[in-house]
Write a protein that holds these residues in place. Structure first.
Motif, mmCIF file in Angstrom:
data_model
loop_
_atom_site.group_PDB
_atom_site.id
_atom_site.type_symbol
_atom_site.label_atom_id
_atom_site.label_comp_id
_atom_site.label_asym_id
_atom_site.label_seq_id
_atom_site.Cartn_x
_atom_site.Cartn_y
_atom_site.Cartn_z
ATOM 1 N N ILE A 74 0.839 -1.205 0.000
ATOM 2 C CA ILE A 74 0.000 0.000 0.000
ATOM 3 C C ILE A 74 0.869 1.248 0.000
ATOM 4 C CG2 ILE A 74 -1.636 1.348 1.380
ATOM 5 C CD1 ILE A 74 -2.886 -1.332 2.245
ATOM 6 N N GLU A 75 1.986 1.170 0.718
ATOM 7 C CA GLU A 75 2.855 2.336 0.884
ATOM 8 C C GLU A 75 3.957 2.461 -0.158
ATOM 9 O OE1 GLU A 75 3.586 3.970 5.088
ATOM 10 O OE2 GLU A 75 3.966 1.814 5.200
ATOM 11 N N GLU A 76 3.883 1.716 -1.232
ATOM 12 C CA GLU A 76 4.932 1.840 -2.241
ATOM 13 C C GLU A 76 5.220 3.320 -2.467
ATOM 14 O OE1 GLU A 76 4.574 -0.166 -5.968
ATOM 15 O OE2 GLU A 76 3.903 -1.996 -4.990
ATOM 16 N N PRO A 77 6.487 3.658 -2.676
ATOM 17 C CA PRO A 77 6.836 5.073 -2.839
ATOM 18 C C PRO A 77 5.927 5.792 -3.832
ATOM 19 C CG PRO A 77 8.804 3.734 -2.773
ATOM 20 C CD PRO A 77 7.634 2.783 -2.794
ATOM 21 N N PRO A 101 -6.680 8.208 -4.934
ATOM 22 C CA PRO A 101 -7.641 7.347 -4.239
ATOM 23 C C PRO A 101 -7.966 6.061 -5.000
ATOM 24 C CG PRO A 101 -8.704 9.373 -5.000
ATOM 25 C CD PRO A 101 -7.245 9.518 -5.270
ATOM 26 N N ASP A 102 -7.972 6.109 -6.327
ATOM 27 C CA ASP A 102 -8.286 4.905 -7.095
ATOM 28 C C ASP A 102 -7.204 3.842 -6.944
ATOM 29 O OD1 ASP A 102 -10.728 5.931 -8.046
ATOM 30 O OD2 ASP A 102 -9.702 6.980 -9.679
ATOM 31 N N VAL A 103 -5.960 4.256 -6.959
ATOM 32 C CA VAL A 103 -4.853 3.318 -6.754
ATOM 33 C C VAL A 103 -4.934 2.738 -5.344
ATOM 34 C CG1 VAL A 103 -2.332 3.118 -6.564
ATOM 35 C CG2 VAL A 103 -3.353 4.400 -8.462
ATOM 36 N N PHE A 104 -5.256 3.574 -4.376
ATOM 37 C CA PHE A 104 -5.376 3.084 -2.999
ATOM 38 C C PHE A 104 -6.496 2.047 -2.902
ATOM 39 C CE2 PHE A 104 -6.500 2.668 1.333
ATOM 40 C CZ PHE A 104 -5.297 2.772 2.007
ATOM 41 N N LEU A 105 -7.634 2.327 -3.518
ATOM 42 C CA LEU A 105 -8.762 1.402 -3.452
ATOM 43 C C LEU A 105 -8.430 0.049 -4.078
ATOM 44 C CD1 LEU A 105 -11.745 3.814 -4.126
ATOM 45 C CD2 LEU A 105 -11.168 2.674 -1.976
ATOM 46 N N GLU A 106 -7.581 0.039 -5.095
ATOM 47 C CA GLU A 106 -7.140 -1.234 -5.675
ATOM 48 C C GLU A 106 -6.385 -2.058 -4.632
ATOM 49 O OE1 GLU A 106 -4.809 -0.472 -9.182
ATOM 50 O OE2 GLU A 106 -6.462 0.615 -10.156
ATOM 51 N N GLN A 107 -5.500 -1.411 -3.894
ATOM 52 C CA GLN A 107 -4.748 -2.107 -2.852
ATOM 53 C C GLN A 107 -5.663 -2.529 -1.696
ATOM 54 O OE1 GLN A 107 -1.577 -3.150 -2.931
ATOM 55 N NE2 GLN A 107 -1.498 -2.370 -5.018
ATOM 56 N N ALA A 108 -6.613 -1.676 -1.353
ATOM 57 C CA ALA A 108 -7.554 -2.001 -0.273
ATOM 58 C C ALA A 108 -8.394 -3.217 -0.644
ATOM 59 C CB ALA A 108 -8.447 -0.799 0.029
ATOM 60 N N ALA A 109 -8.722 -3.357 -1.914
ATOM 61 C CA ALA A 109 -9.500 -4.527 -2.358
ATOM 62 C C ALA A 109 -8.724 -5.817 -2.115
ATOM 63 C CB ALA A 109 -9.863 -4.380 -3.827
ATOM 64 N N LEU A 110 -7.413 -5.767 -2.250
ATOM 65 C CA LEU A 110 -6.590 -6.950 -1.959
ATOM 66 C C LEU A 110 -6.651 -7.296 -0.468
ATOM 67 C CD1 LEU A 110 -3.448 -6.161 -4.161
ATOM 68 C CD2 LEU A 110 -5.306 -7.776 -4.649
ATOM 69 N N VAL A 111 -6.614 -6.278 0.377
ATOM 70 C CA VAL A 111 -6.726 -6.513 1.819
ATOM 71 C C VAL A 111 -8.098 -7.108 2.127
ATOM 72 C CG1 VAL A 111 -6.725 -5.425 4.104
ATOM 73 C CG2 VAL A 111 -5.064 -4.694 2.379
ATOM 74 N N GLN A 112 -9.143 -6.552 1.522
ATOM 75 C CA GLN A 112 -10.496 -7.084 1.732
ATOM 76 C C GLN A 112 -10.576 -8.556 1.360
ATOM 77 O OE1 GLN A 112 -12.663 -4.177 -0.696
ATOM 78 N NE2 GLN A 112 -13.927 -3.727 1.103
ATOM 79 N N SER A 113 -9.983 -8.927 0.244
ATOM 80 C CA SER A 113 -10.086 -10.319 -0.209
ATOM 81 C C SER A 113 -9.251 -11.264 0.657
ATOM 82 C CB SER A 113 -9.684 -10.439 -1.677
ATOM 83 O OG SER A 113 -8.306 -10.173 -1.852
ATOM 84 N N ARG A 114 -8.147 -10.781 1.207
ATOM 85 C CA ARG A 114 -7.280 -11.643 2.023
ATOM 86 C C ARG A 114 -7.756 -11.759 3.468
ATOM 87 N NH1 ARG A 114 -2.293 -9.110 -0.863
ATOM 88 N NH2 ARG A 114 -2.047 -10.611 -2.531
#
Length: 137
Positions: A74-77, A101-114
Motif C-alpha cells: 500500500i505504501e509503495e513510494p 484514491p483509485d490506486v489506494f482502493l485497488e490495494q484495499a481490495a486486496l486486503v479485503q479479499s485476504r
C-alpha cells in the motif's frame, strides 16, 4: 531509517473500553505532503474479546500480520504513507495519506479479499493540508 511512532492509551470515563492511538511522528513523504492530499481510513472490524473492546489474541496476531505483509504494498513510494492506527471498540483504523484514491482502493481490495473475517471498509476524504493528521493525538 525507521519511522518514529507515539503511542497513546485512553480509557473513556466510566467504561472498561481501552483505546490505543499510534501516530507516525515523522511520516516520510518523498514528494512532500502536498503530493498526498487524500486521507484514507482503512477500517477492519473484529469481535471484541471482552468489555475492553480489544481484539482476541488470535485476531490481534492476524492484524499485526496484516500490517507487516500488506502495508508495504500500500505504501509503495509515491502511493501512500501510513500516518496512524487506532484500535477501539471492535475496530482497527489504519490511516494513510494517499496520492491517488483509485490506486489506494485497488490495494484495499486486496486486503479485503485476504482478510474477509474483518469486513474491511475504506473511507476517503480530501485533506490536502493534513489538518486531521495534525489534530491526531
Amino acid at each position: 531509517m525507521d519511522d518514529e511512532w507515539s503511542l497513546t492509551e485512553y480509557q473513556p470515563p466510566e467504561s472498561e473500553e481501552r483505546w490505543f492511538f499510534r501516530k507516525n511522528l515523522d511520516p516520510r513523504t518523498p514528494q512532500g505532503r502536498a503530493a498526498y492530499p487524500y486521507l484514507v481510513y482503512l477500517t477492519l472490524h473484529f469481535v471484541p474479546r471482552d468489555a475492553s473492546g480489544l481484539p482476541s489474541q488470535e485476531d490481534q496476531e492476524v492484524l499485526y500480520e496484516m500490517e507487516d505483509n500488506q502495508l508495504p504494498a500500500i505504501e509503495e513510494p509515491g502511493k501512500a504513507v501510513h500516518v496512524a492506527s487506532v484500535i477501539k471498540a471492535g475496530i482497527k483504523d489504519v490511516l494513510f495519506y494517499a496520492s491517488d484514491p483509485d490506486v489506494f482502493l485497488e490495494q484495499a481490495a486486496l486486503v479485503q479479499s485476504r482478510y474477509p473475517q474483518f469486513a474491511v471498509a475504506c473511507e476517503i476524504c480530501e485533506d490536502p493540508g493534513w489538518e486531521q493528521y495534525e489534530d491526531f493525538p
